[in-house]
Design a protein around this motif. Structure first.
Motif, PDB file in Angstrom:
ATOM      1  N   TYR A  72      24.583   8.100  17.680  1.00  0.00           N
ATOM      2  CA  TYR A  72      25.704   8.692  16.429  1.00  0.00           C
ATOM      3  C   TYR A  72      25.383  10.214  16.406  1.00  0.00           C
ATOM      4  O   TYR A  72      24.134  10.559  16.528  1.00  0.00           O
ATOM      5  N   SER A  73      26.045  10.811  15.624  1.00  0.00           N
ATOM      6  CA  SER A  73      25.518  12.187  15.282  1.00  0.00           C
ATOM      7  C   SER A  73      26.467  12.713  13.793  1.00  0.00           C
ATOM      8  O   SER A  73      27.429  11.782  13.455  1.00  0.00           O
ATOM      9  N   LYS A  74      25.724  13.522  13.228  1.00  0.00           N
ATOM     10  CA  LYS A  74      26.469  13.819  11.901  1.00  0.00           C
ATOM     11  C   LYS A  74      26.046  15.642  11.914  1.00  0.00           C
ATOM     12  O   LYS A  74      24.905  16.259  12.088  1.00  0.00           O
ATOM     13  N   ILE A  75      27.193  16.203  11.826  1.00  0.00           N
ATOM     14  CA  ILE A  75      27.400  17.683  11.753  1.00  0.00           C
ATOM     15  C   ILE A  75      27.840  17.902  10.254  1.00  0.00           C
ATOM     16  O   ILE A  75      28.720  17.525   9.898  1.00  0.00           O
ATOM     17  N   SER A  76      27.045  19.076   9.684  1.00  0.00           N
ATOM     18  CA  SER A  76      27.602  19.428   8.403  1.00  0.00           C
ATOM     19  C   SER A  76      27.874  21.050   8.673  1.00  0.00           C
ATOM     20  O   SER A  76      27.098  21.740   9.007  1.00  0.00           O
ATOM     21  N   ILE A  77      29.145  21.402   8.360  1.00  0.00           N
ATOM     22  CA  ILE A  77      29.468  22.688   8.615  1.00  0.00           C
ATOM     23  C   ILE A  77      29.351  23.445   7.029  1.00  0.00           C
ATOM     24  O   ILE A  77      29.086  22.481   6.028  1.00  0.00           O
TER      25      ILE A  77
END
Length: 171
Positions: A72-77
């Motif tokens: 899984y991944s988590k990107i925060s813009i």
């Protein structure tokens, strides 16, 4: 065969289990078992993950291979880092692949997918933390044009921190 899809509130229990297991496999030797257990119990609780998932600046994705969730991944813009002048910035907060799949080079696909999300949101760069002893991750990020720009301690518990690099890639 390979599928990436957004994580929904219905997936939070599965995300919690996967988050804990992938963190332990990649960082489990970085502190005592007690410190790691306390950290993952809080950091990857369903309650905290729900809060993160509800933040409009966070994007979570499951990565499937042969119908099995393997990462899984988590990107925060729009997430700044003090010494980076370019704005807006994204933070690659998490990208984990189950250790039994690491030799299949599937992490690059998940990374590329996340990089496209960052570009779609007009971010000018992407930054991340990585443990200084995780040579596999450091080499992966350097291969993807990240540069080490800083060092910070990453707090695991009240009594333990791990040295981390801050790595950055301009877009």
């Amino acid at each position: 065969m390979i599928k990436i899809h957004p994580i929904t509130p219905l997936d939070l229990e599965r995300l919690s289990v996967l988050s804990k297991s992938t963190f332990v496999s990649s960082h489990g030797k970085s502190a005592s078992k007690k410190d790691i257990d306390i950290y993952i119990h809080y950091k990857y609780s369903v309650k905290l993950l729900r809060k993160e998932l509800n933040d409009i600046n966070n994007f979570f994705y499951f990565f499937h291979y042969k119908n099995e969730i393997l990462g899984y991944s988590k990107i925060s813009i729009n997430t700044e880092y003090p010494s980076i002048m370019e704005k807006p910035l994204a933070k690659l907060d998490r990208i984990y692949i189950d250790e039994k799949y690491l030799d299949k080079k599937l992490g690059q696909m998940l990374f590329n997918f996340n990089l496209e999300i960052v570009k779609q949101h007009n971010q000018r760069g992407i930054w991340l933390y990585t443990w200084t002893e995780n040579q596999r991750a450091i080499k992966f990020y350097q291969k993807n044009d990240f540069k080490i720009i800083d060092e910070r301690d990453f707090k695991i518990s009240k009594s333990h921190s791990n040295p981390n690099y801050i790595m950055y890639k301009s877009l």
